[in-house]
Design a protein around this motif. Structure first.
Motif, PDB file in Angstrom:
ATOM      1  N   LEU A   4      -2.028   7.718   0.285  1.00  0.00           N
ATOM      2  CA  LEU A   4      -1.357   6.529  -0.239  1.00  0.00           C
ATOM      3  C   LEU A   4       0.142   6.565   0.017  1.00  0.00           C
ATOM      4  O   LEU A   4       0.721   5.581   0.468  1.00  0.00           O
ATOM      5  CB  LEU A   4      -1.620   6.385  -1.738  1.00  0.00           C
ATOM      6  N   SER A   5       0.766   7.679  -0.279  1.00  0.00           N
ATOM      7  CA  SER A   5       2.220   7.747  -0.101  1.00  0.00           C
ATOM      8  C   SER A   5       2.605   7.566   1.360  1.00  0.00           C
ATOM      9  O   SER A   5       3.628   6.941   1.660  1.00  0.00           O
ATOM     10  CB  SER A   5       2.770   9.058  -0.661  1.00  0.00           C
ATOM     11  N   ARG A   6       1.779   8.074   2.278  1.00  0.00           N
ATOM     12  CA  ARG A   6       2.070   7.901   3.708  1.00  0.00           C
ATOM     13  C   ARG A   6       1.864   6.455   4.132  1.00  0.00           C
ATOM     14  O   ARG A   6       2.662   5.895   4.876  1.00  0.00           O
ATOM     15  CB  ARG A   6       1.194   8.816   4.570  1.00  0.00           C
ATOM     16  N   LEU A   7       0.779   5.839   3.675  1.00  0.00           N
ATOM     17  CA  LEU A   7       0.516   4.450   4.033  1.00  0.00           C
ATOM     18  C   LEU A   7       1.563   3.511   3.428  1.00  0.00           C
ATOM     19  O   LEU A   7       1.934   2.508   4.039  1.00  0.00           O
ATOM     20  CB  LEU A   7      -0.889   4.045   3.591  1.00  0.00           C
ATOM     21  N   TRP A   8       2.027   3.822   2.233  1.00  0.00           N
ATOM     22  CA  TRP A   8       3.036   2.968   1.592  1.00  0.00           C
ATOM     23  C   TRP A   8       4.359   3.007   2.346  1.00  0.00           C
ATOM     24  O   TRP A   8       5.142   2.073   2.279  1.00  0.00           O
ATOM     25  CB  TRP A   8       3.226   3.356   0.136  1.00  0.00           C
ATOM     26  N   VAL A  10       4.451   3.108   5.594  1.00  0.00           N
ATOM     27  CA  VAL A  10       4.190   2.234   6.736  1.00  0.00           C
ATOM     28  C   VAL A  10       4.173   0.779   6.298  1.00  0.00           C
ATOM     29  O   VAL A  10       4.697  -0.095   6.991  1.00  0.00           O
ATOM     30  CB  VAL A  10       2.849   2.609   7.411  1.00  0.00           C
ATOM     31  N   TRP A  11       3.551   0.507   5.146  1.00  0.00           N
ATOM     32  CA  TRP A  11       3.421  -0.852   4.614  1.00  0.00           C
ATOM     33  C   TRP A  11       4.106  -0.925   3.249  1.00  0.00           C
ATOM     34  O   TRP A  11       3.442  -0.879   2.216  1.00  0.00           O
ATOM     35  CB  TRP A  11       1.955  -1.233   4.458  1.00  0.00           C
ATOM     36  N   PRO A  12       5.421  -1.061   3.180  1.00  0.00           N
ATOM     37  CA  PRO A  12       6.118  -1.024   1.894  1.00  0.00           C
ATOM     38  C   PRO A  12       6.007  -2.302   1.059  1.00  0.00           C
ATOM     39  O   PRO A  12       6.347  -2.286  -0.119  1.00  0.00           O
ATOM     40  CB  PRO A  12       7.573  -0.760   2.288  1.00  0.00           C
ATOM     41  N   LEU A  18      -1.376  -2.891  -1.407  1.00  0.00           N
ATOM     42  CA  LEU A  18      -2.748  -3.195  -1.832  1.00  0.00           C
ATOM     43  C   LEU A  18      -3.752  -2.920  -0.714  1.00  0.00           C
ATOM     44  O   LEU A  18      -4.858  -2.441  -0.978  1.00  0.00           O
ATOM     45  CB  LEU A  18      -2.839  -4.634  -2.322  1.00  0.00           C
ATOM     46  N   VAL A  19      -3.361  -3.191   0.522  1.00  0.00           N
ATOM     47  CA  VAL A  19      -4.219  -2.844   1.659  1.00  0.00           C
ATOM     48  C   VAL A  19      -4.385  -1.328   1.723  1.00  0.00           C
ATOM     49  O   VAL A  19      -5.489  -0.816   1.939  1.00  0.00           O
ATOM     50  CB  VAL A  19      -3.644  -3.393   2.981  1.00  0.00           C
ATOM     51  N   ALA A  20      -3.314  -0.594   1.509  1.00  0.00           N
ATOM     52  CA  ALA A  20      -3.373   0.866   1.515  1.00  0.00           C
ATOM     53  C   ALA A  20      -4.279   1.376   0.404  1.00  0.00           C
ATOM     54  O   ALA A  20      -5.010   2.348   0.595  1.00  0.00           O
ATOM     55  CB  ALA A  20      -1.975   1.452   1.372  1.00  0.00           C
ATOM     56  N   VAL A  21      -4.257   0.722  -0.759  1.00  0.00           N
ATOM     57  CA  VAL A  21      -5.145   1.090  -1.860  1.00  0.00           C
ATOM     58  C   VAL A  21      -6.600   0.933  -1.414  1.00  0.00           C
ATOM     59  O   VAL A  21      -7.435   1.823  -1.637  1.00  0.00           O
ATOM     60  CB  VAL A  21      -4.849   0.233  -3.115  1.00  0.00           C
ATOM     61  N   ALA A  22      -6.911  -0.183  -0.764  1.00  0.00           N
ATOM     62  CA  ALA A  22      -8.283  -0.426  -0.300  1.00  0.00           C
ATOM     63  C   ALA A  22      -8.694   0.587   0.768  1.00  0.00           C
ATOM     64  O   ALA A  22      -9.809   1.129   0.724  1.00  0.00           O
ATOM     65  CB  ALA A  22      -8.400  -1.851   0.231  1.00  0.00           C
ATOM     66  N   VAL A  23      -7.806   0.863   1.708  1.00  0.00           N
ATOM     67  CA  VAL A  23      -8.102   1.836   2.764  1.00  0.00           C
ATOM     68  C   VAL A  23      -8.337   3.212   2.150  1.00  0.00           C
ATOM     69  O   VAL A  23      -9.301   3.907   2.487  1.00  0.00           O
ATOM     70  CB  VAL A  23      -6.951   1.886   3.806  1.00  0.00           C
ATOM     71  N   SER A  24      -7.483   3.606   1.241  1.00  0.00           N
ATOM     72  CA  SER A  24      -7.610   4.907   0.594  1.00  0.00           C
ATOM     73  C   SER A  24      -8.926   5.023  -0.170  1.00  0.00           C
ATOM     74  O   SER A  24      -9.611   6.045  -0.100  1.00  0.00           O
ATOM     75  CB  SER A  24      -6.429   5.123  -0.352  1.00  0.00           C
ATOM     76  N   ALA A  25      -9.298   3.982  -0.896  1.00  0.00           N
ATOM     77  CA  ALA A  25     -10.543   4.005  -1.659  1.00  0.00           C
ATOM     78  C   ALA A  25     -11.748   4.104  -0.725  1.00  0.00           C
ATOM     79  O   ALA A  25     -12.705   4.830  -1.022  1.00  0.00           O
ATOM     80  CB  ALA A  25     -10.650   2.760  -2.537  1.00  0.00           C
TER      81      ALA A  25
END
Length: 83
Positions: A4-8, A10-12, A18-25
């Protein structure tokens, strides 16, 4: 939390987070393929809840405890059902 921290980064934006949350899940759910489709589904749901909690509060320790308690409860239920 690591993903999550890495994706956030990329997508701040809010939508990106929220997309990162879905990808992570989804990734978290796929790591539980050995549990079958129902196990993956429940794990994705748990992953969404955990990721949203982390997004809101930024704390990992309660999530680790919740994961442990969930696993411990599953062991107890399976042990009781196997009797």
């Amino acid at each position: 939390a690591f993903l999550l921290s890495r994706l956030w980064r990329v997508w701040p934006s809010t939508a990106g987070k929220l997309v990162a949350v879905a990808v992570s899940a989804c990734v978290f759910g796929l790591l539980h393929l050995f549990q079958g489709p129902v196990g993956v589904g429940w794990t994705v749901i748990y992953g969404l809840i955990a990721a949203l909690y982390y997004l809101r509060f930024g704390r990992v320790a309660p999530l680790v405890l919740a994961h442990y308690l969930t696993n411990a409860l599953q062991v107890v239920v399976f042990a009781l059902l196997s009797r």
